[in-house]
Design a protein around this motif. Structure first.
Motif, PDB file in Angstrom:
ATOM      1  N   SER A  36       0.831  -1.206   0.000  1.00  0.00           N
ATOM      2  CA  SER A  36       0.000   0.000   0.000  1.00  0.00           C
ATOM      3  C   SER A  36       0.868   1.260   0.000  1.00  0.00           C
ATOM      4  CB  SER A  36      -0.935   0.007   1.208  1.00  0.00           C
ATOM      5  OG  SER A  36      -0.177   0.074   2.395  1.00  0.00           O
ATOM      6  N   CYS A  37       2.056   1.179   0.540  1.00  0.00           N
ATOM      7  CA  CYS A  37       2.953   2.344   0.605  1.00  0.00           C
ATOM      8  C   CYS A  37       3.450   2.714  -0.785  1.00  0.00           C
ATOM      9  CB  CYS A  37       4.158   2.048   1.481  1.00  0.00           C
ATOM     10  SG  CYS A  37       3.752   1.223   3.022  1.00  0.00           S
ATOM     11  N   CYS A  40       2.049   5.387  -3.287  1.00  0.00           N
ATOM     12  CA  CYS A  40       2.565   6.766  -3.234  1.00  0.00           C
ATOM     13  C   CYS A  40       4.069   6.803  -3.451  1.00  0.00           C
ATOM     14  CB  CYS A  40       2.276   7.403  -1.879  1.00  0.00           C
ATOM     15  SG  CYS A  40       0.602   8.038  -1.727  1.00  0.00           S
ATOM     16  N   HIS A  41       4.773   5.896  -2.773  1.00  0.00           N
ATOM     17  CA  HIS A  41       6.239   5.970  -2.767  1.00  0.00           C
ATOM     18  C   HIS A  41       6.869   5.338  -4.000  1.00  0.00           C
ATOM     19  CE1 HIS A  41       6.963   7.951   1.071  1.00  0.00           C
ATOM     20  NE2 HIS A  41       5.907   7.312   1.522  1.00  0.00           N
ATOM     21  N   PRO A  50       5.982  14.055  -5.250  1.00  0.00           N
ATOM     22  CA  PRO A  50       6.394  14.616  -3.952  1.00  0.00           C
ATOM     23  C   PRO A  50       6.723  13.537  -2.916  1.00  0.00           C
ATOM     24  CG  PRO A  50       4.018  14.667  -4.146  1.00  0.00           C
ATOM     25  CD  PRO A  50       4.539  14.085  -5.442  1.00  0.00           C
ATOM     26  N   ASN A  51       6.542  12.278  -3.279  1.00  0.00           N
ATOM     27  CA  ASN A  51       6.725  11.209  -2.311  1.00  0.00           C
ATOM     28  C   ASN A  51       8.154  10.688  -2.350  1.00  0.00           C
ATOM     29  OD1 ASN A  51       3.810  11.322  -1.930  1.00  0.00           O
ATOM     30  ND2 ASN A  51       3.713  10.310  -3.904  1.00  0.00           N
ATOM     31  N   PRO A  52       8.882  10.838  -1.259  1.00  0.00           N
ATOM     32  CA  PRO A  52      10.307  10.488  -1.262  1.00  0.00           C
ATOM     33  C   PRO A  52      10.539   8.996  -1.453  1.00  0.00           C
ATOM     34  CG  PRO A  52       9.557  10.989   0.971  1.00  0.00           C
ATOM     35  CD  PRO A  52       8.418  11.301   0.045  1.00  0.00           C
ATOM     36  N   MET A  57      16.770   2.769   2.021  1.00  0.00           N
ATOM     37  CA  MET A  57      16.847   3.547   3.261  1.00  0.00           C
ATOM     38  C   MET A  57      17.362   2.666   4.402  1.00  0.00           C
ATOM     39  SD  MET A  57      13.670   5.698   4.803  1.00  0.00           S
ATOM     40  CE  MET A  57      13.716   7.066   3.632  1.00  0.00           C
ATOM     41  N   PHE A  62      14.708   4.601   8.818  1.00  0.00           N
ATOM     42  CA  PHE A  62      13.299   4.336   8.497  1.00  0.00           C
ATOM     43  C   PHE A  62      12.476   4.247   9.788  1.00  0.00           C
ATOM     44  CE2 PHE A  62       9.675   1.604   7.796  1.00  0.00           C
ATOM     45  CZ  PHE A  62       9.215   1.921   6.523  1.00  0.00           C
ATOM     46  N   MET A  66       9.426   6.717  11.171  1.00  0.00           N
ATOM     47  CA  MET A  66       8.075   6.230  11.456  1.00  0.00           C
ATOM     48  C   MET A  66       7.696   6.524  12.905  1.00  0.00           C
ATOM     49  SD  MET A  66       7.091   5.277   8.553  1.00  0.00           S
ATOM     50  CE  MET A  66       5.572   4.350   8.702  1.00  0.00           C
ATOM     51  N   TYR A  69       6.924  10.208  13.210  1.00  0.00           N
ATOM     52  CA  TYR A  69       5.568  10.509  12.733  1.00  0.00           C
ATOM     53  C   TYR A  69       4.556  10.107  13.803  1.00  0.00           C
ATOM     54  CZ  TYR A  69       7.035  11.361   7.848  1.00  0.00           C
ATOM     55  OH  TYR A  69       7.603  11.858   6.699  1.00  0.00           O
ATOM     56  N   ARG A  74       7.900  14.460  14.034  1.00  0.00           N
ATOM     57  CA  ARG A  74       7.932  14.842  12.619  1.00  0.00           C
ATOM     58  C   ARG A  74       6.488  14.967  12.179  1.00  0.00           C
ATOM     59  NH1 ARG A  74      11.245  12.162   7.474  1.00  0.00           N
ATOM     60  NH2 ARG A  74      10.240  13.492   5.916  1.00  0.00           N
ATOM     61  N   SER A  75       6.143  16.123  11.641  1.00  0.00           N
ATOM     62  CA  SER A  75       4.735  16.297  11.329  1.00  0.00           C
ATOM     63  C   SER A  75       4.458  16.241   9.836  1.00  0.00           C
ATOM     64  CB  SER A  75       4.199  17.607  11.939  1.00  0.00           C
ATOM     65  OG  SER A  75       4.795  18.687  11.299  1.00  0.00           O
ATOM     66  N   LEU A  82      -1.026   7.519   9.320  1.00  0.00           N
ATOM     67  CA  LEU A  82      -0.678   6.182   8.852  1.00  0.00           C
ATOM     68  C   LEU A  82       0.214   5.475   9.873  1.00  0.00           C
ATOM     69  CD1 LEU A  82      -0.933   4.588   6.072  1.00  0.00           C
ATOM     70  CD2 LEU A  82       1.425   5.238   5.748  1.00  0.00           C
ATOM     71  N   MET A  94       8.931  -3.674   7.390  1.00  0.00           N
ATOM     72  CA  MET A  94       9.029  -2.806   6.221  1.00  0.00           C
ATOM     73  C   MET A  94      10.412  -2.167   6.147  1.00  0.00           C
ATOM     74  SD  MET A  94       5.256  -1.189   5.748  1.00  0.00           S
ATOM     75  CE  MET A  94       5.187  -0.432   7.341  1.00  0.00           C
ATOM     76  N   LYS A 109      19.385   6.989   2.107  1.00  0.00           N
ATOM     77  CA  LYS A 109      19.551   7.740   3.355  1.00  0.00           C
ATOM     78  C   LYS A 109      20.077   6.824   4.429  1.00  0.00           C
ATOM     79  CE  LYS A 109      16.639  11.748   3.090  1.00  0.00           C
ATOM     80  NZ  LYS A 109      15.243  12.082   2.926  1.00  0.00           N
TER      81      LYS A 109
HETATM   82  C1  HEC Z   1      -0.798   9.195   0.240  1.00  0.00           C
HETATM   83  C2  HEC Z   1       0.600   8.964  -0.148  1.00  0.00           C
HETATM   84  C3  HEC Z   1       1.495   8.183   0.815  1.00  0.00           C
HETATM   85  C4  HEC Z   1       1.336   6.874   1.251  1.00  0.00           C
HETATM   86  C5  HEC Z   1       0.204   5.879   0.937  1.00  0.00           C
HETATM   87  C6  HEC Z   1       2.488   6.593   2.090  1.00  0.00           C
HETATM   88  N1  HEC Z   1       3.301   7.673   2.166  1.00  0.00           N
HETATM   89 FE1  HEC Z   1       5.058   7.784   3.227  1.00  0.00          FE
HETATM   90  N2  HEC Z   1       5.268   9.744   2.674  1.00  0.00           N
HETATM   91  C7  HEC Z   1       4.408  10.447   1.846  1.00  0.00           C
HETATM   92  C8  HEC Z   1       4.868  11.832   1.737  1.00  0.00           C
HETATM   93  C9  HEC Z   1       4.203  12.935   0.924  1.00  0.00           C
HETATM   94  C10 HEC Z   1       6.037  11.917   2.543  1.00  0.00           C
HETATM   95  C11 HEC Z   1       6.913  13.162   2.849  1.00  0.00           C
HETATM   96  C12 HEC Z   1       6.324  13.709   4.128  1.00  0.00           C
HETATM   97  C13 HEC Z   1       7.197  14.701   4.844  1.00  0.00           C
HETATM   98  O1  HEC Z   1       7.587  15.706   4.241  1.00  0.00           O
HETATM   99  O2  HEC Z   1       7.505  14.460   6.042  1.00  0.00           O
HETATM  100  C14 HEC Z   1       6.262  10.576   3.099  1.00  0.00           C
HETATM  101  C15 HEC Z   1       7.349  10.268   3.910  1.00  0.00           C
HETATM  102  C16 HEC Z   1       7.656   8.994   4.351  1.00  0.00           C
HETATM  103  C17 HEC Z   1       8.863   8.634   5.070  1.00  0.00           C
HETATM  104  C18 HEC Z   1      10.025   9.546   5.407  1.00  0.00           C
HETATM  105  C19 HEC Z   1      10.938   9.589   4.184  1.00  0.00           C
HETATM  106  C20 HEC Z   1      12.223  10.374   4.388  1.00  0.00           C
HETATM  107  O3  HEC Z   1      12.964  10.507   3.384  1.00  0.00           O
HETATM  108  O4  HEC Z   1      12.525  10.825   5.486  1.00  0.00           O
HETATM  109  C21 HEC Z   1       8.780   7.306   5.345  1.00  0.00           C
HETATM  110  C22 HEC Z   1       9.809   6.458   6.089  1.00  0.00           C
HETATM  111  C23 HEC Z   1       7.514   6.831   4.801  1.00  0.00           C
HETATM  112  N3  HEC Z   1       6.868   7.883   4.190  1.00  0.00           N
HETATM  113  C24 HEC Z   1       7.052   5.534   4.891  1.00  0.00           C
HETATM  114  C25 HEC Z   1       5.798   5.110   4.410  1.00  0.00           C
HETATM  115  C26 HEC Z   1       5.286   3.782   4.634  1.00  0.00           C
HETATM  116  C27 HEC Z   1       6.020   2.682   5.377  1.00  0.00           C
HETATM  117  C28 HEC Z   1       4.057   3.734   4.046  1.00  0.00           C
HETATM  118  C29 HEC Z   1       3.050   2.562   4.027  1.00  0.00           C
HETATM  119  C30 HEC Z   1       2.703   2.005   5.327  1.00  0.00           C
HETATM  120  C31 HEC Z   1       3.828   5.037   3.442  1.00  0.00           C
HETATM  121  N4  HEC Z   1       4.895   5.847   3.694  1.00  0.00           N
HETATM  122  C32 HEC Z   1       2.696   5.369   2.710  1.00  0.00           C
HETATM  123  C33 HEC Z   1       3.283   9.935   1.200  1.00  0.00           C
HETATM  124  C34 HEC Z   1       2.740   8.678   1.395  1.00  0.00           C
END
Ligand code: HEC
Length: 109
Positions: A36-37, A40-41, A50-52, A57, A62, A66, A69, A74-75, A82, A94, A109
């Motif tokens: 599911s991640c 976006c990612h 915009p999704n890193p 990592m 990582f 998490m 968050y 970290r906001s 999530l 993960m 990273k």
């Molecule tokens: C709706 C889109 C979306 C989904 C689905 C999503 N992410 Fe993200 N994720 C983002 C965005 C946008 C950011 C950048 C947020 C920020 O600036 O802090 C991010 C940031 C992160 C980061 C930090 C990356 C960094 O370089 O520091 C991690 C780790 C991460 N996501 C893990 C996950 C995981 C694990 C899942 C699934 C459980 C997930 N994400 C699902 C959009 C998403």
């Protein structure tokens, strides 16, 4: 009575396996949990728009992100919500999965 011995041994082995998964994270399980991640990612966590990227990592980084968050250190509205729904073993799996992937064009990273 003798019949219970293999069952007990089996339970012990299983608990040991769970213990290992908790400590290290299981990349195979993580791959499933991360499907599911990647919506976006990006495919294989390679990042898109915009999704890193998450591929390549470091596990510790990582997990730290998490947890940040989760705690709000970290906001980011979506990632916070999530992360709050994920257990520590789930995150560890993960982390192992993404760490096992090659970073996209060398920017890990
Ligand atoms: C709706 C889109 C979306 C989904 C689905 C999503 N992410 Fe993200 N994720 C983002 C965005 C946008 C950011 C950048 C947020 C920020 O600036 O802090 C991010 C940031 C992160 C980061 C930090 C990356 C960094 O370089 O520091 C991690 C780790 C991460 N996501 C893990 C996950 C995981 C694990 C899942 C699934 C459980 C997930 N994400 C699902 C959009 C998403």
């Amino acid at each position: 009575m003798k019949r219970t011995v293999p069952i007990v041994a089996g339970v012990c082995l299983c608990l040991a396996a769970i213990g290992t998964a908790l400590a290290a994270g299981d990349a195979k399980l993580g791959e499933k949990q991360a499907s599911s991640c990647n919506g976006c990612h990006g495919a294989d966590g390679r990042g898109q728009g915009p999704n890193p990227p998450l591929a390549g990592m470091k596990e510790a980084y990582f997990i730290q992100q998490m947890n940040d968050y989760k705690s709000g250190a970290r906001s980011h509205l979506f990632m916070q919500r999530l992360a709050q729904g994920l257990s520590d073993p789930h995150i560890a799996n993960m982390a192992a999965y993404y760490a096992s992937l090659p970073p996209p064009s060398g920017k890990g990273k």
